[in-house]
Design a protein around this motif. Sequence first.
Motif, mmCIF file in Angstrom:
data_model
loop_
_atom_site.group_PDB
_atom_site.id
_atom_site.type_symbol
_atom_site.label_atom_id
_atom_site.label_comp_id
_atom_site.label_asym_id
_atom_site.label_seq_id
_atom_site.Cartn_x
_atom_site.Cartn_y
_atom_site.Cartn_z
ATOM 1 N N THR A 33 0.773 -1.339 -0.003
ATOM 2 C CA THR A 33 0.018 0.107 -0.109
ATOM 3 C C THR A 33 0.901 1.423 0.096
ATOM 4 N N VAL A 34 0.366 2.314 -0.423
ATOM 5 C CA VAL A 34 0.906 3.487 -0.499
ATOM 6 C C VAL A 34 1.489 3.963 0.863
ATOM 7 N N ASP A 35 0.502 3.868 1.811
ATOM 8 C CA ASP A 35 0.771 4.188 3.388
ATOM 9 C C ASP A 35 2.035 3.252 3.807
ATOM 10 N N HIS A 36 2.076 2.058 3.549
ATOM 11 C CA HIS A 36 3.295 1.214 4.093
ATOM 12 C C HIS A 36 4.392 1.846 3.294
ATOM 13 N N LEU A 37 4.406 1.996 2.201
ATOM 14 C CA LEU A 37 5.678 2.534 1.379
ATOM 15 C C LEU A 37 6.072 3.875 1.662
ATOM 16 N N ALA A 38 5.234 4.704 2.018
ATOM 17 C CA ALA A 38 5.449 5.908 2.701
ATOM 18 C C ALA A 38 6.181 5.888 4.061
ATOM 19 N N LYS A 39 5.745 4.894 5.056
ATOM 20 C CA LYS A 39 6.258 4.419 5.900
ATOM 21 C C LYS A 39 7.898 3.868 5.940
#
Length: 219
Positions: A33-39
Motif C-alpha cells: 500500500t501507499v501508506d506502507h511504502l510511505a512509512k
Amino acid sequence: MSEEHPARPGDAAALELRPALEAVLMVVDEPATVDHLAKVTGRHRRAVAAALEELAEEYTRQGRGFELRMVAGGWRFYTRPQYAAAVEAYALDGQQARLTQAALETLAVVAYRQPVSRSRVSAVRGVNCDGVMRTLLQRGLVEEAGAEPETGAILYTTTTYFLERMGLRGLDELPELAPFLPEADAIEAETQEALPSFDPDAPEPGEGAMTTTERLTEL
C-alpha cells in the motif's frame, strides 16, 4: 523538500525516492500500500503516490517487459501480459506440464491415506516412489507433516495448492475411492524386501545391480 520528512544519514528518507520504491517493490510478496511504502521510505503519502504513478507511466512508455500496477489496494510489479509466454516457458523449462501416470497414482495414494510415509506409499504402488515424491514436493502438491511415532519416517500430506488445483474446498470432497485402495499394512511386509533402497548413498546388493538413480528413471 516539503513533501519529505527530514532526512537523517543512514535513513531510508535520505535515499532518492523512486529508486528506493523500486528496491522495495522488487522484494514484496504481495501488493504494498501507499501508506506502507510511505512509512518504510520515510516520505509523505502524496510524494509516494506521485512517484509510483510516474514509475508506472515510465515503464509503459519504455515498453518494459514488466509493469507497475495497483491491485487489491497496493502496488506491485507484474509481467506485462504480452510477455507471459516467455515467463511460462522459463517456469516449465525441464519440467513436464502434466504429471505422469506414476505421479498421479502416487498423489492419489497420499490424498486418500494421508498422513502417510514414503514406504507405505511404495507398498501400495508396489514400486519405489522416491523420485515421484520429489516431483510432487517440487510441484507443491504434497508437503512434509511430521514423523511417524513408531518408525520416525517422514509423513506426507497434500497441500492447499492441491485442493486449489483439484477445485476442492476440503479433503472431505474427494470422491469415495479409499475403500478400493489396497491395505498398505497388509501388503507392506511382502513388498518391502523387493523395494530398492531409500538411501541414495546406500550400496546396491548384487553384482551388476542397477543403481537407485537408474531405478528411479524407470518410474
